[in-house]
Design an enzyme around this catalytic site. Structure first.
Site, PDB file in Angstrom:
ATOM      1  N   CYS B  76       0.737  -1.260   0.047  1.00 50.41           N
ATOM      2  CA  CYS B  76      -0.082   0.031   0.012  1.00 50.41           C
ATOM      3  C   CYS B  76       0.985   1.280   0.120  1.00 50.41           C
ATOM      4  CB  CYS B  76      -1.032   0.066   1.148  1.00 50.41           C
ATOM      5  SG  CYS B  76      -2.326   1.133   0.956  1.00 50.41           S
ATOM      6  N   HIS B 178      -4.035  -4.805   0.078  1.00 48.80           N
ATOM      7  CA  HIS B 178      -3.733  -5.541   1.083  1.00 48.80           C
ATOM      8  C   HIS B 178      -3.459  -6.988   1.062  1.00 48.80           C
ATOM      9  CE1 HIS B 178      -3.364  -1.690   3.345  1.00 48.80           C
ATOM     10  NE2 HIS B 178      -4.052  -1.490   2.598  1.00 48.80           N
ATOM     11  N   GLU B 180      -2.676  -9.057   3.135  1.00 55.84           N
ATOM     12  CA  GLU B 180      -3.059  -9.657   4.743  1.00 55.84           C
ATOM     13  C   GLU B 180      -4.649  -9.411   4.630  1.00 55.84           C
ATOM     14  OE1 GLU B 180      -1.702  -6.678   3.792  1.00 55.84           O
ATOM     15  OE2 GLU B 180      -2.334  -5.030   5.117  1.00 55.84           O
TER      16      GLU B 180
END
Lengths: 250, 196
Positions: B76, B178, B180
């Site tokens: 990001c 993202h 994650e």
């Protein structure tokens, strides 16, 4: 292609889900972490936890819950309820929440939206709005729709956007609980007014209602609770249906 | 072992949680010496790119990062820092990639931030996307994007405009989304990074 999002909403109190859940193969239906995990496996795009805990001790349990969800679930989640000041939001952020949702606290103190978005970024700030149609106009309501304000819904949502809200979660109290479908005309109208994502809430009863809300109002996401919890709508089948209707889903 | 550059730009709870889920060891990088303990490096980041760049400069780690030969992944804003310039804060950045980070506003008519799950088209030679199906959806939250570059592109995203959702150059990689928070495919991408 940006996908339309499907968002199950879980009510939690003192760290446990409160609305009944009717999943097969669920070891503990009251455990929000297990439910969250199940939903993520089914293809939910995001989760919302609404914390209706009243006590201080319960609040601590909620924060532990947020940490557990963040550890075990690999999709984004929002937590709403009990956020009245910057400090409340910061604790949730540091516990792993991706977004927070504020409702009546923002109506009482609109500056909170500015403060939160400056401190943590607007992507972190969801403004939830409960609306009801009264004598020819849409008014913001508080306390789950019980308390009417004199604020016009359209005006409030535009103000929330200009103050830095990253997303609007709009619940039509007229449709909520009816299972007759989302308030598509209102959602379509609001969606035209703003340039941030809009989440539709209130009224979902069957798969067609999700098709309708995306096709008729072009909202970014649709949220529902009981139809998912009771297995009346299964997310993989819902996604299949939406895909067949030409709606982009993940 | 992955070293996470700990410069105070955003929350890394989700990232460390994801690394725990895929059972990849990690630690924090706070000083130049810390880099030696790790065989690859992640630069996380959310929030304002200009502010993040200032925080990174304050750590004194910039020169060491630029000289790294081990794999580096920016996520990001951590990816945006690898470009040369951001319109966010009109900030001069690390210039690993001769690319600019631009604002969606006035360039697309769609809603900003770009928030949600968007499909990406990965380049065949980008190792980050190994064993990940074509046009997989990843989770994005951002208002600024990296201009599309055929030279450095790792994956393309279209949101009213084509831009680079992933970039690669030598040992440096970046992703705008993202991983994650992007379900099992996001976790696969992190696993892939550990094998580069």
């Amino acid at each position: 292609m940006l996908a339309k999002r499907i968002i199950p909403c879980l009510d939690v109190k003192d760290g446990r889900t409160v609305k009944g859940v009717n999943f097969v193969d669920l070891r503990d239906a009251g455990d929000p972490v297990e439910l969250a995990w199940q939903y993520s496996q089914q293809g939910a795009d995001e989760l919302v936890f609404l914390d209706i805990t009243a006590t201080h001790e319960g609040r601590k349990t909620t924060i532990d819950l947020v940490k557990s969800v963040a550890k075990q679930v690999n999709i984004p989640f929002t937590i709403g309820g009990g956020i009245n000041e910057l400090r409340d939001a910061e604790i949730l952020l540091n516990s792993g929440a991706d977004k927070i949702s504020i409702n009546s606290a923002a109506v009482r103190n609109p500056q909170l939206i500015d403060d939160l978005s400056k401190a943590f970024g607007s992507q972190f700030v969801v403004v939830a709005v409960d609306t009801r149609f009264v004598e020819g106009a849409n008014y913001v309501h508080l306390r789950g729709g019980r308390e009417k304000t004199d604020i016009h819904t359209e005006e409030w949502i535009k103000e929330a956007e200009s103050r830095g809200a990253g997303e609007i979660l709009l619940t039509s109290m007229d449709h909520d609980g009816t299972k007759n479908g989302f308030d598509n005309p209102l959602l379509g109208c609001i969606n035209q007014l703003i340039h941030i994502p809009l989440i539709a809430s209130g009224g979902a009863g069957n798969e067609q209602h999700f098709v309708d809300v995306f096709q008729q109002s072009n909202v970014d996401a649709a949220l529902a609770a009981s139809v998912f919890h009771y297995g009346e709508i299964l997310i993989p089948e819902l996604k299949e249906r939406l895909r067949a209707e030409g709606i982009a889903v993940r | 072992m992955i070293g996470i550059v700990n410069y105070g730009a955003g929350n890394i709870f989700s990232l460390t949680a994801a690394l725990n889920r895929i059972q990849v060891g990690y630690g924090m990088i706070n000083s130049k010496e810390d880099f030696d303990q790790f065989d690859r490096v992640i630069i996380p980041g959310v929030g304002h790119a200009g502010a993040a760049m200032n925080k990174l400069r304050e750590t004194g780690l910039v020169d060491t990062i630029l000289a790294l030969e081990k794999p580096v992944l920016g996520i990001c804003v951590g990816m945006q820092l690898l470009t040369s310039y951001s319109e966010e804060g009109e900030a001069e950045l690390l210039s690993v990639f001769p690319l600019k980070t631009l604002h969606f506003k006035n360039r697309v008519t769609l809603k900003v931030p770009h928030m949600g799950w968007n499909s990406v088209k990965a380049e065949a030679d980008c190792p980050l996307f190994k064993d990940i199906p074509e046009n997989t959806y990843f989770y994005f939250v951002h208002s600024f994007f990296i201009e599309h570059s055929p030279v450095y592109n790792g994956a393309t995203c279209n949101y009213g405009i084509d831009y680079s959702a992933a970039i690669q150059k030598d040992n440096f990689y970046g992703v705008q989304f993202h991983p994650e928070k992007s379900g099992t495919h996001g976790e696969q991408l992190l696993i892939n990074f550990t094998k580069i």
